[in-house]
Design a protein around this motif. Structure first.
Motif, short mmCIF file in Angstrom:
data_model
loop_
_atom_site.label_atom_id
_atom_site.label_comp_id
_atom_site.label_asym_id
_atom_site.label_seq_id
_atom_site.Cartn_x
_atom_site.Cartn_y
_atom_site.Cartn_z
N VAL A 236 20.16 21.97 43.47
CA VAL A 236 21.04 21.86 41.94
C VAL A 236 20.04 21.48 40.80
O VAL A 236 20.31 22.02 39.76
CB VAL A 236 22.13 20.72 42.19
N LYS A 237 19.40 20.52 41.10
CA LYS A 237 18.00 20.31 39.99
C LYS A 237 17.22 21.71 39.54
O LYS A 237 17.11 21.84 38.44
CB LYS A 237 17.17 19.07 40.46
N ASN A 238 16.93 22.40 40.59
CA ASN A 238 16.26 23.50 40.26
C ASN A 238 17.20 24.63 39.58
O ASN A 238 16.53 25.40 38.50
CB ASN A 238 15.82 24.06 41.61
N HIS A 239 18.28 24.75 39.80
CA HIS A 239 19.14 25.84 39.20
C HIS A 239 19.31 25.26 37.75
O HIS A 239 19.42 26.00 36.84
CB HIS A 239 20.69 25.71 39.87
N ARG A 240 19.68 23.94 37.74
CA ARG A 240 19.77 23.40 36.17
C ARG A 240 18.67 23.73 35.58
O ARG A 240 18.53 24.15 34.23
CB ARG A 240 20.17 21.94 36.14
N LYS A 241 17.45 23.49 36.19
CA LYS A 241 16.28 23.72 35.26
C LYS A 241 16.01 24.98 34.93
O LYS A 241 15.57 25.67 33.70
CB LYS A 241 14.92 23.17 36.17
N HIS A 242 16.38 26.05 35.77
CA HIS A 242 16.44 27.36 35.66
C HIS A 242 17.18 27.92 34.66
O HIS A 242 16.78 28.64 33.55
CB HIS A 242 16.35 28.32 36.76
N LEU A 243 18.39 27.49 34.56
CA LEU A 243 19.42 27.90 33.48
C LEU A 243 19.05 27.33 32.22
O LEU A 243 19.53 28.10 31.31
CB LEU A 243 20.71 27.64 33.90
N TYR A 244 18.74 26.06 32.29
CA TYR A 244 18.52 25.70 30.83
C TYR A 244 17.15 26.46 30.41
O TYR A 244 17.15 26.70 29.09
CB TYR A 244 17.85 24.23 31.20
N GLY A 245 16.34 26.72 31.01
CA GLY A 245 15.11 27.57 30.67
C GLY A 245 15.40 28.96 30.16
O GLY A 245 15.04 29.39 29.14
N LYS A 246 16.42 29.66 30.93
CA LYS A 246 17.03 30.89 30.20
C LYS A 246 17.81 31.02 28.99
O LYS A 246 17.84 31.73 28.31
CB LYS A 246 17.81 31.53 31.47
N ARG A 248 17.47 28.76 26.67
CA ARG A 248 16.60 27.90 25.63
C ARG A 248 17.16 26.70 25.17
O ARG A 248 17.37 26.35 24.01
CB ARG A 248 16.38 28.94 24.63
N ILE A 249 17.93 25.72 26.02
CA ILE A 249 18.48 24.52 25.84
C ILE A 249 17.49 23.57 26.59
O ILE A 249 16.72 23.78 27.55
CB ILE A 249 19.93 24.68 26.04
N GLY A 250 17.80 22.29 26.16
CA GLY A 250 17.28 21.21 26.91
C GLY A 250 18.02 19.97 27.23
O GLY A 250 17.45 18.99 27.99
N SER A 251 19.36 20.17 27.21
CA SER A 251 20.15 19.02 27.65
C SER A 251 21.47 19.52 27.98
O SER A 251 22.06 20.54 27.59
CB SER A 251 20.13 17.95 26.68
N GLN A 252 22.52 18.58 28.63
CA GLN A 252 23.79 19.13 28.83
C GLN A 252 24.66 19.42 27.35
O GLN A 252 25.58 19.93 27.23
CB GLN A 252 24.49 17.88 29.74
N ALA A 253 24.21 18.44 26.43
CA ALA A 253 24.78 18.44 25.25
C ALA A 253 24.65 20.00 24.43
O ALA A 253 25.38 20.38 23.87
CB ALA A 253 24.43 17.25 24.17
N GLU A 254 23.45 20.30 24.59
CA GLU A 254 23.18 21.67 24.23
C GLU A 254 23.79 22.51 24.98
O GLU A 254 24.16 23.75 24.26
CB GLU A 254 21.57 21.87 24.16
N LEU A 255 23.91 22.72 26.37
CA LEU A 255 24.76 23.27 26.97
C LEU A 255 26.13 23.47 26.49
O LEU A 255 26.87 24.51 26.43
CB LEU A 255 24.51 22.97 28.61
N PHE A 256 26.80 22.44 26.14
CA PHE A 256 28.17 22.42 25.58
C PHE A 256 28.28 23.07 24.35
O PHE A 256 29.06 23.90 24.00
CB PHE A 256 28.57 20.81 25.52
#
Length: 280
Positions: A236-246, A248-256
């Motif tokens: 899960v952590k790896n997927h989260r790291k990869h999706l954040y990178g793709k 171009r965000i750095g947090s769950q707030a930026e994902l929202f």
């Protein structure tokens, strides 16, 4: 342009202040002075926040790519990050050397924009509006007289925008507050949210990364996501790291924030987009 037409457009813009129709009225006011084929209005907080457009050509492509990350290659956005002052600017004035070939292909060639002017409208600390005005095809470049008319109109436009967006509440919070699931359109809105979660980052993320993103948006932590998808917490952590990178965000707030942009721009005009327009 006649004086009566301009007065009518200005009256409409003033009447529309603090309502969802204001951005469109603002663009119509500008078009009384200078003709453009398309307009795009963004608010710059942590990342661009969609506010309005009247695009009819390649609209989905523009938003899928531009708001998903290509805004970082935009000369206007780069110049703004470097302290671009309020006012009327042309693409040539803000560009430092030739445009990035990838950005030129993905934006200008894909959308057909041949002439672009940007209005930089600071509203309050940490919020600046950028209004892009574009011409398509082989229309003539902006003339000196047109530039002069835009510059003369700019103080009025700036004042109207400061009045409309003077609230200290973040733009994304205003957009979210406008969407009321208890309204008669609540079922449509809930379906749009579900569809948006399923399709977020469709061009950038793998199926599993989209699943992880959807669960993060629902507030699940790493262990809960691992249980829901029957995978390990490390995965899960790896997927989260990869999706954040793709994305171009750095947090769950930026994902929202990214998701709200996706949700606002994905529907057809006149549906959920209207519900998510900036609240008065």
């Amino acid at each position: 342009m006649t004086h009566a037409a301009f007065t009518s457009a200005l009256t409409d813009a003033v009447d529309a202040l603090h309502g969802s129709a204001f951005p469109a009225a603002l663009v119509r006011l500008i078009q009384q002075q200078v003709s453009f084929d398309c307009a795009l209005l963004l608010g710059m907080e942590r990342r661009p926040v969609y506010l309005y457009d009247n695009l009819s050509h390649q609209r989905e492509l523009l938003f899928d790519r531009y708001l998903a990350g290509h805004f970082g290659q935009d000369p206007f956005m780069q110049a703004l990050a470097n302290g671009l002052a309020a006012g009327v600017w042309t693409l040539a004035e803000v560009s430092r050397g030739p445009l990035d070939p990838d950005y030129r292909q993905r934006f200008y060639q894909a959308t057909g924009w041949q002439e672009e002017v940007g209005l930089i409208l600071p509203i309050r600390p940490r919020l600046t509006l950028v209004l892009f005005l574009g011409r398509l095809g082989k229309r003539r470049a902006l003339s000196q007289s047109e530039r002069a008319r835009l510059e003369a109109l700019f103080p009025l436009l700036h004042s109207l925008c400061r009045q409309h967006w003077r609230q200290a509440e973040p733009l994304l919070a205003q957009s979210a507050a406008k969407a009321n699931p208890a309204s008669q359109d609540g079922a449509m809105l809930r379906q749009a949210i579900a569809d948006g979660m399923a399709s977020i980052g469709a061009e950038l993320l793998t199926r599993r990364e989209r699943q992880v993103a959807a669960l993060l948006l629902q507030g699940l932590d790493t262990e809960a996501i691992a249980d829901a998808l029957a995978i390990g917490t490390g995965t899960v952590k790896n997927h989260r790291k990869h999706l954040y990178g793709k994305l171009r965000i750095g947090s769950q707030a930026e994902l929202f924030s990214f998701f709200l942009n996706h949700l606002i721009t994905a529907p057809e005009p006149g549906t959920v987009q209207d519900q998510l327009s900036p609240a008065p």
